[in-house]
Design a protein around this motif. Sequence first.
Motif, mmCIF file in Angstrom:
data_model
loop_
_atom_site.group_PDB
_atom_site.id
_atom_site.type_symbol
_atom_site.label_atom_id
_atom_site.label_comp_id
_atom_site.label_asym_id
_atom_site.label_seq_id
_atom_site.Cartn_x
_atom_site.Cartn_y
_atom_site.Cartn_z
ATOM 1 N N ARG A 1 0.906 -1.151 -0.184
ATOM 2 C CA ARG A 1 -0.080 -0.009 -0.037
ATOM 3 C C ARG A 1 0.898 1.441 0.030
ATOM 4 N N PRO A 2 0.661 2.412 -0.765
ATOM 5 C CA PRO A 2 1.520 3.471 -0.758
ATOM 6 C C PRO A 2 1.434 4.175 0.514
ATOM 7 N N LEU A 3 2.548 4.638 1.096
ATOM 8 C CA LEU A 3 2.870 5.441 2.181
ATOM 9 C C LEU A 3 1.907 6.450 2.332
ATOM 10 N N THR A 31 8.267 -8.410 1.547
ATOM 11 C CA THR A 31 6.703 -8.761 2.064
ATOM 12 C C THR A 31 5.934 -7.608 1.910
ATOM 13 N N GLY A 32 5.956 -6.548 1.335
ATOM 14 C CA GLY A 32 5.072 -5.408 1.025
ATOM 15 C C GLY A 32 4.899 -4.452 1.920
ATOM 16 N N ARG A 33 6.095 -3.873 2.677
ATOM 17 C CA ARG A 33 5.990 -2.825 3.579
ATOM 18 C C ARG A 33 7.206 -1.831 2.963
ATOM 19 N N HIS A 34 7.488 -0.913 3.980
ATOM 20 C CA HIS A 34 8.448 0.235 3.597
ATOM 21 C C HIS A 34 9.141 0.443 4.718
ATOM 22 N N GLY A 35 10.392 1.226 4.429
ATOM 23 C CA GLY A 35 11.286 1.363 5.635
ATOM 24 C C GLY A 35 12.613 2.393 5.114
ATOM 25 N N LEU A 36 13.319 2.690 6.064
ATOM 26 C CA LEU A 36 14.623 3.435 5.789
ATOM 27 C C LEU A 36 15.624 2.915 6.780
ATOM 28 N N PHE A 37 16.946 2.848 6.243
ATOM 29 C CA PHE A 37 18.110 2.328 7.007
ATOM 30 C C PHE A 37 19.056 3.351 7.001
ATOM 31 N N ASN A 38 19.099 4.179 8.180
ATOM 32 C CA ASN A 38 20.075 4.872 8.608
ATOM 33 C C ASN A 38 21.463 4.446 9.091
ATOM 34 N N CYS A 39 22.461 4.999 8.589
ATOM 35 C CA CYS A 39 23.680 4.433 9.052
ATOM 36 C C CYS A 39 24.883 5.358 9.087
ATOM 37 N N TYR A 40 25.882 5.208 9.796
ATOM 38 C CA TYR A 40 27.274 5.947 9.454
ATOM 39 C C TYR A 40 27.740 5.430 8.384
ATOM 40 N N GLU A 41 28.342 6.590 7.403
ATOM 41 C CA GLU A 41 28.742 6.171 6.094
ATOM 42 C C GLU A 41 29.747 5.106 6.050
ATOM 43 N N ARG A 54 8.865 7.485 -2.089
ATOM 44 C CA ARG A 54 7.482 7.044 -2.847
ATOM 45 C C ARG A 54 7.928 6.065 -4.229
ATOM 46 N N SER A 55 9.283 5.982 -4.140
ATOM 47 C CA SER A 55 9.778 5.111 -5.200
ATOM 48 C C SER A 55 9.754 3.496 -5.195
ATOM 49 N N ARG A 56 9.673 2.659 -6.107
ATOM 50 C CA ARG A 56 9.508 1.388 -6.223
ATOM 51 C C ARG A 56 10.884 0.527 -7.014
ATOM 52 N N ASP A 57 11.216 -0.427 -6.483
ATOM 53 C CA ASP A 57 12.066 -1.366 -7.194
ATOM 54 C C ASP A 57 13.458 -0.928 -7.413
ATOM 55 N N TYR A 58 13.804 0.143 -6.585
ATOM 56 C CA TYR A 58 15.259 0.887 -6.542
ATOM 57 C C TYR A 58 15.898 0.504 -5.381
ATOM 58 N N VAL A 59 17.219 0.640 -5.282
ATOM 59 C CA VAL A 59 18.104 0.852 -4.003
ATOM 60 C C VAL A 59 18.460 2.648 -4.160
ATOM 61 N N ASN A 60 17.829 3.330 -3.510
ATOM 62 C CA ASN A 60 18.127 4.777 -3.316
ATOM 63 C C ASN A 60 19.325 5.078 -2.021
ATOM 64 N N VAL A 61 20.469 5.447 -2.517
ATOM 65 C CA VAL A 61 21.434 5.760 -1.369
ATOM 66 C C VAL A 61 21.340 7.263 -1.250
ATOM 67 N N ILE A 62 21.191 7.861 0.046
ATOM 68 C CA ILE A 62 21.018 9.242 0.124
ATOM 69 C C ILE A 62 22.248 9.586 1.095
ATOM 70 N N VAL A 63 23.234 10.429 0.782
ATOM 71 C CA VAL A 63 24.286 10.809 1.558
ATOM 72 C C VAL A 63 23.834 12.418 1.930
ATOM 73 N N ALA A 64 23.917 12.563 3.387
ATOM 74 C CA ALA A 64 23.388 13.907 4.014
ATOM 75 C C ALA A 64 24.224 13.824 5.235
ATOM 76 N N GLY A 65 24.640 15.299 5.509
ATOM 77 C CA GLY A 65 25.263 15.527 6.662
ATOM 78 C C GLY A 65 24.414 15.825 8.184
ATOM 79 N N LYS A 66 24.853 15.535 9.193
ATOM 80 C CA LYS A 66 24.228 15.654 10.225
ATOM 81 C C LYS A 66 24.535 17.172 11.042
#
Length: 812
Positions: free
Chosen positions: A395-397, A498-508, A595-607
């Motif tokens: 289901r869309p977020l 299995t049909g859900r959404h998420g985000l993985f944050n990590c030290y680069e 919002r995207s589907r079927d990708y691996v998105n890598v975002i690099v952003a500072g804190k």
Amino acid sequence: MVVDQKHANHDSELKPPFDFVGRDKGPYPIISAAERLSDMDTLERVHAYWRAANYLAVGQIYLLDNPLLAEPLRPAHIKPRLLGHWGTTPGLNFCFAHLNRVIAERGQDMIYIAGPGHGGPAAVAHSWLEGSYTETYPAITQDAEGMRKLFRQFSFPGGIPSHVAPETPGSIHEGGELGYSLAHAYGAAFDNPALVVACVIGDGEAETGPLAASWHSNKFLDPSRDGAVLPILHLNGYKIANPTILSRIPEPDLLNLLEGYGYRPHIVAGHDPAVMHGLMAETLDRVLDEIADYQAGRAARLPMIVLRTPKGWTGPREVDGRPVEGTWRSHQVPLAAVRDNPAHLALLEEWMRSYRPEELFDAEGRPVAEILQTVPEGPLRMSASPHANGGELLRPLVLPDFRDYAVEVPEPGTATTEPTRVLGRFLRDVIAANPETFRLMGPDETDSNRLSAVFEVTSRAWNAEILPVDENLAAGGRVMEVLSEHLCQGWLEGYLLTGRHGLFNCYEAFIHIVDAMFNQHAKWLDASRKIAWRRPVASLNYLLSSHVWRQDHNGFSHQDPGFLDVVVNKKASVVRVYLPPDANTLLSVGDHCLRSRDYVNVIVAGKQPVLDLFTMEEAIAHCTRGLGIVEWASNDAGAQPDVVLACAGDVPTLEVLAAAALLREHLPELKVRVVNVVDLMRLQPPSEHPHGMPDAEFDAIFTPGKPIVFNFHGYPSLIHGLTYRRTGHDNIHVRGYKEEGTTTTPFDMAMLNDIDRYHLVMDVIDRVPGLRVEAAHLRQRMSDARLHARAHTRTYGEDAPEIRDWTWPWDR
């Protein structure tokens, strides 16, 4: 059943009373005779189904033709290259056959994860028997011709892989690389209260670090809102050529280990099918009851099964006078020279006929009805479960408007904001709006990466002891933190597939720990996109913060931007890399990725605080373009630039802006164009990546013949690799990380790698025709400024205020 005494170990007669010799005499009570299953017809059907699955698995490894053995085997019936793995397959088939019975009897929603390596023959055999393979691939019919095609395609050019690949119905775990099955299983179980995930763990896989950590996933499972995981530790004794640790340690030690992990282990061990079918059936009934008790709060531990069977069970006992069944020799292809060795060919035929295919398939090659009576129906079939094709359930977020979190930018380059802190407020409201379909994973770094606003609406998931001093811990938390990047990645992959959404944050620097897991997931997505029945799933989103240029305090070990190099080597259809330079661009990129589907998105952003460069309207336009000219920092409007200063990444962008300001101050006649890149893949041509920029547009922005000094977040070679086909590639000079690091200040870190403003000015002087002599004095002043800046750090332990607090000089 009629027992073939020659192969009695394959087909021991199933009739009461069972011989319980060899049953576990461990700490758990022995089931009394009165409690034992008495429905012999059911177990006979399970046994026959197992024989059918084993027959189909052997056929896949060996046969090109003659699938029903309608005539004696000849070399022409055998594949020229024998590929596949037999050793683990009969144990996988045994588990699958018995799980089908409890699913059908209980109406239990279940999926199956085959952790042991290349268990593909088993999973394919079951999906064909259950009918889902034919539903998915109509040409592979449930008859002799379909069986022939099924056999022929396995590990054959133009066919299917030998492992449980995306092409296999019912699969979410490939198993080509070992260690991740249990983490995937728990990821699938989170927020799936009706689902049981049966996860078979090979004893070779159990030796890996990721699997060893995965046992602790039970501390993050909430019985009231999550599904359950049934680990089945399959001990068949050997890896490719060596014994396995857990199969050789004393059984009390093994039970203590598993109990220490927090499980209630049940042993099913033996060789004789007459004993093993009864043991497995009664154990599964007990285990499913215990899972129900656990989910109802009546039990504190999840049950698990330790299954001990011979490696290569029911296969050839000896080949050429050497033992095979029960040894490492059965790992792959037990009979390797079948085409050329008549004795081996005879052994193969004897082996296959021992399953008595004439009892299992009718004259047309269809499975007989009796062996399918324990198979569940419709979506309850594990090979047809929608949970294993998660896009069907996706289901869309519900996403808040990211514009509502915008940072006001009355004058660009004059104020600072912590980008990830702003994103944290957006993610807080994403979690609140999607309480059952979105999770945030990270290795104990949510606070450190400035995403702590999420704790205003949720807690960290935790199902272990909680002390009064602890904060933000609860069984139902939406933030998953554990100091294992492998677990974070595995949980998220299982959750997404299995049909859900998420985000993985990590030290680069430490996202490298999951390089291989990323590789496997990217390959899975690439293969899935080519399979029509695989529905798109939510993208795997990485947020990499605490990055190389702001790990000055932690030192060299924490300074590594090389994950980007790993990512861009994957198929262009799958990977995306974003380097937003400020808070508003990060919000725009974050919304797009979720919002995207079927990708691996890598975002690099500072804190850490960075300059606010774009209003929200400008940020949206800039991110939509992927790269563009920063007009307020450039002075070449209406004219040819003398030099292009390009940048990707927040700190490299800061240094380019400072360099541009210095050039405008000291060389006001010089025409400088500043170009910022947010979407790294825009640097490639359209022929190489869907986001690629057409050559004409690229040349218009970067020029085909002017010097380009490119300040990059990562390793310089990556930019050269992305732009090598461009007209002006020979003019591109890239500055980036070059493995120079230590514990120092942020600006000294930049100077160590020559991405600092002063060195960039020197690069411009060196590369713009005519400036070397004319601007020699300025070049020397820039070199002296570097020396002064370093001396200041050595005296005061911090960067000079004019560097640390620099903003764009609008008053000049």
